[in-house]
Design a protein around this motif. Structure first.
Motif, PDB file in Angstrom:
ATOM      1  N   LEU A  32       0.831  -1.195   0.000  1.00 16.28           N
ATOM      2  CA  LEU A  32       0.000   0.000   0.000  1.00 16.28           C
ATOM      3  C   LEU A  32       0.875   1.259   0.000  1.00 16.28           C
ATOM      4  N   VAL A  33       0.528   2.180  -0.868  1.00 14.88           N
ATOM      5  CA  VAL A  33       1.133   3.516  -0.837  1.00 14.88           C
ATOM      6  C   VAL A  33      -0.012   4.520  -0.736  1.00 14.88           C
ATOM      7  N   TYR A  34       0.264   5.659  -0.106  1.00 12.05           N
ATOM      8  CA  TYR A  34      -0.819   6.619   0.120  1.00 12.05           C
ATOM      9  C   TYR A  34      -0.264   8.018   0.276  1.00 12.05           C
ATOM     10  N   GLU A  35      -1.150   8.982   0.099  1.00 16.19           N
ATOM     11  CA  GLU A  35      -0.779  10.384   0.273  1.00 16.19           C
ATOM     12  C   GLU A  35      -0.883  10.711   1.760  1.00 16.19           C
ATOM     13  N   ALA A  36       0.234  10.958   2.399  1.00 21.23           N
ATOM     14  CA  ALA A  36       0.216  11.262   3.827  1.00 21.23           C
ATOM     15  C   ALA A  36      -0.408  12.629   4.097  1.00 21.23           C
ATOM     16  N   THR A  37      -0.286  13.520   3.148  1.00 25.87           N
ATOM     17  CA  THR A  37      -0.919  14.834   3.260  1.00 25.87           C
ATOM     18  C   THR A  37      -1.824  15.002   2.056  1.00 25.87           C
ATOM     19  N   ALA A  38      -3.125  15.018   2.290  1.00 27.01           N
ATOM     20  CA  ALA A  38      -4.079  15.111   1.192  1.00 27.01           C
ATOM     21  C   ALA A  38      -5.000  16.299   1.413  1.00 27.01           C
ATOM     22  N   SER A  39      -5.587  16.773   0.337  1.00 23.34           N
ATOM     23  CA  SER A  39      -6.511  17.904   0.421  1.00 23.34           C
ATOM     24  C   SER A  39      -7.692  17.575   1.332  1.00 23.34           C
ATOM     25  N   ASP A  40      -8.139  18.567   2.091  1.00 24.91           N
ATOM     26  CA  ASP A  40      -9.311  18.361   2.936  1.00 24.91           C
ATOM     27  C   ASP A  40     -10.570  18.116   2.110  1.00 24.91           C
ATOM     28  N   ASP A  41     -10.512  18.418   0.815  1.00 24.11           N
ATOM     29  CA  ASP A  41     -11.644  18.092  -0.057  1.00 24.11           C
ATOM     30  C   ASP A  41     -11.911  16.592  -0.067  1.00 24.11           C
ATOM     31  N   LEU A  42     -10.869  15.820   0.272  1.00 20.31           N
ATOM     32  CA  LEU A  42     -10.987  14.365   0.250  1.00 20.31           C
ATOM     33  C   LEU A  42     -11.259  13.786   1.636  1.00 20.31           C
ATOM     34  N   LEU A  43     -11.572  14.656   2.588  1.00 19.87           N
ATOM     35  CA  LEU A  43     -11.735  14.192   3.971  1.00 19.87           C
ATOM     36  C   LEU A  43     -12.816  13.112   4.088  1.00 19.87           C
ATOM     37  N   ALA A  44     -13.952  13.324   3.455  1.00 20.70           N
ATOM     38  CA  ALA A  44     -15.042  12.355   3.571  1.00 20.70           C
ATOM     39  C   ALA A  44     -14.609  11.000   3.016  1.00 20.70           C
ATOM     40  N   LYS A  45     -13.893  11.034   1.890  1.00 16.85           N
ATOM     41  CA  LYS A  45     -13.424   9.777   1.306  1.00 16.85           C
ATOM     42  C   LYS A  45     -12.395   9.105   2.200  1.00 16.85           C
ATOM     43  N   ALA A  46     -11.504   9.912   2.788  1.00 14.59           N
ATOM     44  CA  ALA A  46     -10.484   9.353   3.675  1.00 14.59           C
ATOM     45  C   ALA A  46     -11.129   8.704   4.891  1.00 14.59           C
ATOM     46  N   GLU A  47     -12.155   9.372   5.427  1.00  9.86           N
ATOM     47  CA  GLU A  47     -12.832   8.814   6.598  1.00  9.86           C
ATOM     48  C   GLU A  47     -13.588   7.542   6.228  1.00  9.86           C
ATOM     49  N   LYS A  48     -14.132   7.501   5.018  1.00 12.38           N
ATOM     50  CA  LYS A  48     -14.806   6.271   4.574  1.00 12.38           C
ATOM     51  C   LYS A  48     -13.785   5.139   4.457  1.00 12.38           C
ATOM     52  N   ALA A  49     -12.612   5.465   3.906  1.00 15.64           N
ATOM     53  CA  ALA A  49     -11.572   4.451   3.780  1.00 15.64           C
ATOM     54  C   ALA A  49     -11.172   3.915   5.154  1.00 15.64           C
ATOM     55  N   ALA A  50     -11.036   4.823   6.113  1.00 18.49           N
ATOM     56  CA  ALA A  50     -10.671   4.404   7.471  1.00 18.49           C
ATOM     57  C   ALA A  50     -11.753   3.503   8.052  1.00 18.49           C
ATOM     58  N   ALA A  51     -13.008   3.828   7.748  1.00 16.88           N
ATOM     59  CA  ALA A  51     -14.127   3.065   8.304  1.00 16.88           C
ATOM     60  C   ALA A  51     -14.207   1.663   7.714  1.00 16.88           C
ATOM     61  N   VAL A  52     -13.845   1.519   6.440  1.00 17.14           N
ATOM     62  CA  VAL A  52     -13.996   0.208   5.806  1.00 17.14           C
ATOM     63  C   VAL A  52     -12.765  -0.678   5.985  1.00 17.14           C
ATOM     64  N   CYS A  53     -11.666  -0.108   6.458  1.00 16.89           N
ATOM     65  CA  CYS A  53     -10.467  -0.928   6.647  1.00 16.89           C
ATOM     66  C   CYS A  53     -10.744  -1.998   7.695  1.00 16.89           C
ATOM     67  N   PRO A  54     -10.612  -3.263   7.335  1.00 20.42           N
ATOM     68  CA  PRO A  54     -10.992  -4.338   8.251  1.00 20.42           C
ATOM     69  C   PRO A  54     -10.095  -4.454   9.475  1.00 20.42           C
ATOM     70  N   VAL A  55      -8.899  -3.882   9.400  1.00 19.12           N
ATOM     71  CA  VAL A  55      -7.988  -3.972  10.544  1.00 19.12           C
ATOM     72  C   VAL A  55      -7.781  -2.611  11.207  1.00 19.12           C
ATOM     73  N   ARG A  56      -8.590  -1.617  10.794  1.00 23.79           N
ATOM     74  CA  ARG A  56      -8.541  -0.289  11.412  1.00 23.79           C
ATOM     75  C   ARG A  56      -7.119   0.273  11.432  1.00 23.79           C
TER      76      ARG A  56
END
Ligand code: SF4
Length: 69
Positions: A32-56
């Motif tokens: 996995l690679v990811y943007e450690a600093t991302a636009s706040d425009d993507l906050l909802a998507k980031a939070e959804k990703a955090a919510a669906v991660c099976p290992v939190r």
């Protein structure tokens, strides 16, 4: 916002990649690679990703200055 992923927990399930492909992806070796600093425009998507991660493994921190520190 700041995003951190605990790579000791991540099992490369990929749910975060489906939830927020602007932030998360896999490299050529399926790590996995990811943007450690991302636009706040993507906050909802980031939070959804955090919510669906099976290992939190995903932590999302909104940018400073929004709400209580
Ligand atoms: S959903 Fe969680 S376990 Fe799966 S790739 Fe993303 S961070 Fe890793």
């Amino acid at each position: 916002m700041q995003i951190t992923v605990d790579m000791n927990l991540c099992e490369s399930h990929g749910q975060c990649v489906f939830a927020a492909p602007e932030i998360f992806s896999f490299d050529d070796e399926d790590y996995l690679v990811y943007e450690a600093t991302a636009s706040d425009d993507l906050l909802a998507k980031a939070e959804k990703a955090a919510a669906v991660c099976p290992v939190r493994a995903i932590q999302v921190h909104a940018a400073a200055g929004q709400g209580a520190a």
